[in-house]
Design a protein around this motif. Structure first.
Motif, PDB file in Angstrom:
ATOM      1  N   UNK A 352      -3.192  73.113 -41.947  1.00 21.68           N
ATOM      2  CA  UNK A 352      -3.510  71.969 -40.907  1.00 21.68           C
ATOM      3  C   UNK A 352      -2.453  70.835 -40.573  1.00 21.68           C
ATOM      4  N   UNK A 353      -1.203  71.484 -40.886  1.00 18.42           N
ATOM      5  CA  UNK A 353      -0.015  70.634 -40.487  1.00 18.42           C
ATOM      6  C   UNK A 353       1.039  71.603 -40.108  1.00 18.42           C
ATOM      7  N   UNK A 354       1.977  71.147 -39.340  1.00 15.62           N
ATOM      8  CA  UNK A 354       3.136  71.837 -39.125  1.00 15.62           C
ATOM      9  C   UNK A 354       3.887  72.175 -40.227  1.00 15.62           C
ATOM     10  N   UNK A 355       4.500  73.414 -40.272  1.00 16.76           N
ATOM     11  CA  UNK A 355       4.695  74.417 -38.889  1.00 16.76           C
ATOM     12  C   UNK A 355       3.558  75.155 -38.767  1.00 16.76           C
ATOM     13  N   UNK A 356       2.519  75.311 -39.750  1.00 15.63           N
ATOM     14  CA  UNK A 356       1.460  76.288 -39.537  1.00 15.63           C
ATOM     15  C   UNK A 356       0.765  75.874 -38.445  1.00 15.63           C
ATOM     16  N   UNK A 357       0.266  74.594 -38.125  1.00 10.98           N
ATOM     17  CA  UNK A 357      -0.611  74.286 -37.105  1.00 10.98           C
ATOM     18  C   UNK A 357       0.013  74.415 -35.642  1.00 10.98           C
ATOM     19  N   UNK A 358       1.461  74.535 -35.639  1.00 10.84           N
ATOM     20  CA  UNK A 358       2.064  74.918 -34.408  1.00 10.84           C
ATOM     21  C   UNK A 358       2.447  76.119 -34.154  1.00 10.84           C
ATOM     22  N   UNK A 359       1.834  76.974 -35.002  1.00 12.59           N
ATOM     23  CA  UNK A 359       2.513  78.586 -34.938  1.00 12.59           C
ATOM     24  C   UNK A 359       1.955  79.291 -33.889  1.00 12.59           C
ATOM     25  N   UNK A 360       2.593  79.676 -33.126  1.00 16.50           N
ATOM     26  CA  UNK A 360       2.106  80.387 -31.822  1.00 16.50           C
ATOM     27  C   UNK A 360       1.418  81.604 -32.157  1.00 16.50           C
ATOM     28  N   UNK A 361       1.793  82.384 -33.028  1.00 23.64           N
ATOM     29  CA  UNK A 361       1.046  83.716 -33.506  1.00 23.64           C
ATOM     30  C   UNK A 361      -0.247  83.354 -33.921  1.00 23.64           C
ATOM     31  N   UNK A 362      -0.479  82.360 -34.654  1.00 17.69           N
ATOM     32  CA  UNK A 362      -1.950  81.872 -35.168  1.00 17.69           C
ATOM     33  C   UNK A 362      -2.728  81.535 -33.898  1.00 17.69           C
ATOM     34  N   UNK A 363      -2.180  80.799 -32.948  1.00 13.99           N
ATOM     35  CA  UNK A 363      -3.085  80.463 -31.727  1.00 13.99           C
ATOM     36  C   UNK A 363      -3.316  81.465 -30.997  1.00 13.99           C
ATOM     37  N   UNK A 364      -2.441  82.576 -30.696  1.00 13.65           N
ATOM     38  CA  UNK A 364      -2.585  83.857 -30.102  1.00 13.65           C
ATOM     39  C   UNK A 364      -3.672  84.487 -30.484  1.00 13.65           C
ATOM     40  N   UNK A 365      -3.750  84.662 -31.956  1.00 13.11           N
ATOM     41  CA  UNK A 365      -4.792  85.554 -32.487  1.00 13.11           C
ATOM     42  C   UNK A 365      -5.906  84.707 -32.306  1.00 13.11           C
TER      43      UNK A 365
END
Length: 513
Positions: A352-365
């Protein structure tokens, strides 16, 4: 017209049948002792404490929690009110706190009890008794108002007001007069968080902290003779009438000493709304089952959920903006949590924090995740004790006057209500069944499915058996010491000095060198 306070049985009314709901609840709660609480209920409270401390630790490792500490100081301070403010903000900031029938009771019950250990000289047994007494007061008052608009959740500030006041009053051995005045003053003003503010900012951290500080101020006022209304609950202008379309006043005093709401606790393994956790469990299983998942092969993920899961996604969807999504909105997103678990097999504070929360791959999925309402899952959800079943059973035919129930169940409302049966005599077998079925459609047309009737940690037989290990793993996963965990598990044997020491150790996070 004033809401009529039910007379109840003789064991339910130590203050007499003509006394107010607040007086009758307070007269019982102030006499709650460790020796009078069933062993299984004490075990649930012990796990509640450990789980809450794990949530505090999780926030201390997150930027939001670190900013809270920078602004307001560390979790344990000389001023118990400031300490309660910080602890409750940390415990709730990532939606990682426990839920009961009914409400997020830990924010006030556990954290205020922790802050009273030194000033009130509480040993481990007294700490647990205070937590249970506060749980019971807050959960009962919240249950009496639950037939109201969906999704107050953590923003049900009257739950925090009641739990904090009850914990403080119990810990300090307040008189019945002081209890009644303290609760009356605490519940006389309700702060109201707005959904937009919660999902677009860090205000979630204060949805419990602010009312908890207000409640503690109310207790100070009561201790010095300021008056609170003893009919603040049932008056026609009171709390129940103000908050609920269909008040259930009898829920406040029904089965005192027999129906222990602490027995209904659900413990979260992941941050985020409890309405999402069955889908999260499914995603976790998928990660293990589909080793080294090739995300490019996933065409679509369909989460079939109850009305609560589906509506939660509808409410948060307008505020999801890929890598620019805020922390609080992400804690309410089915798609983000499912995508994270599919990709990594875990979901914690760091996600729930960067870099995970800003990861394009996660949001794409996450964009491939759709949530669909499954009527059968909604029926199962309603049949369980929590979050709605017991309130509908207790309300009986009155529930047909609740607009939200009629709106989503339509012509089936009478049938659903009739099928629920009688109100539960005790909560020894309490359940929560917010289930999910998750289908992954792959590019070659293959569909793989996982089903979760109730997530791990959800109130029920498995959790009654396993909750010590569930919360222990949560505490260790968030950096807690095995030695501290061992002391917390034997809390009942600790004197006041050792109790204070282990609680301080439990929320001390050593910065990486």
């Amino acid at each position: 017209m004033t809401i009529t306070a039910p007379t109840g049985s003789s064991s339910d009314r130590p203050a007499g049948p003509s006394a107010s709901l607040t007086t009758r609840l307070a007269a019982w709660a102030r006499t709650v002792t460790y020796e009078g609480i069933p062993p299984n209920t004490l075990a649930s409270a012990r796990s509640q404490l450990i789980s809450n401390l794990a949530a505090v630790r999780a926030s201390l490792r997150h930027p939001v929690g670190q900013r809270v500490v920078a602004a307001f100081g560390p979790p344990i301070q000389a001023d118990p009110k400031q300490s309660a403010y910080v602890l409750s903000a940390l415990a709730t900031a990532l939606d990682f706190d426990e839920v009961a029938y009914s409400g997020h009771v830990s924010a006030g019950a556990v954290n205020v009890a922790i802050t009273e250990v030194e000033p009130s000289g509480l040993d481990g047994k007294s700490l647990l008794a205070t937590i249970v007494a506060a749980n019971e007061c807050a959960a009962r008052i919240t249950a009496a108002t639950i037939l109201s608009p969906f999704f107050r959740g953590q923003t049900n500030t009257h739950c925090h007001l009641a739990s904090a006041a009850a914990a403080r009053l119990h810990a300090r051995g307040a008189s019945l007069e002081e209890w009644t005045a303290g609760l009356g003053l605490a519940l006389g003003i309700l702060p109201v968080p707005f959904h937009h503010g919660v999902v677009t900012s860090d205000v979630k951290a204060f949805t419990a902290a602010v009312p908890i500080r207000m409640a503690l101020d109310a207790c100070d006022a009561a201790a010095h003779g300021l008056a609170g209304s003893d009919t603040v609950l049932e008056d026609r202008e009171g709390l129940l009438a103000h908050l609920s379309a269909v008040p259930i006043p009898e829920a406040v005093i029904e089965g005192l000493g027999r129906r222990w709401h602490t027995d209904t606790l659900t413990y979260k393994r992941f941050p985020g709304s409890a309405y999402l956790h069955a889908a999260f469990d499914c995603a976790e299983r998928f990660h293990r089952r589909l080793d080294a998942l090739d995300v490019s092969r996933i065409r679509r993920v369909v989460v079939h959920g109850s009305l609560l899961t589906w509506q939660m996604q509808q409410k948060v969807a307008p505020f999801l903006d890929g890598g620019r999504t805020g922390v609080s909105a992400a804690t309410l997103s089915v798609g983000y949590g499912v995508a994270t678990l599919l990709l990594t097999g875990t979901f914690g504070a760091e996600d729930l924090a960067a870099p995970a929360l800003t990861d394009d791959a996660r949001w794409s999925l996450a964009a491939k995740v759709d949530v669909e309402h499954d009527w059968q899952l909604s029926e199962r959800m309603v049949q369980a004790t929590s979050p709605l079943g017991e309130s509908l059973r207790q309300a009986g035919e009155r529930a047909l006057q609740w607009p939200d129930f009629v709106a989503w169940s339509g012509d089936d409302a009478p049938r659903l209500l009739a099928g629920l049966g009688a109100s539960e005599d005790t909560f020894e077998n309490a359940t929560m069944a917010i289930g999910a079925r998750v289908d992954i459609e792959l590019a070659d047309g293959t569909v793989v499915t996982e089903v979760c009737d109730a997530p791990i940690g959800s109130a029920g037989a498995a959790t009654r058996r396993d909750h010590p290990s569930i919360v222990g793993e949560k505490f260790l996963a968030n950096g807690g010491s095995p030695d501290v965990l061992a002391d917390l598990r034997r809390l009942d044997l600790l004197d006041p000095v050792r109790t204070a020491r282990v609680l301080l150790d439990a929320v001390t996070v050593v910065a990486p060198s």
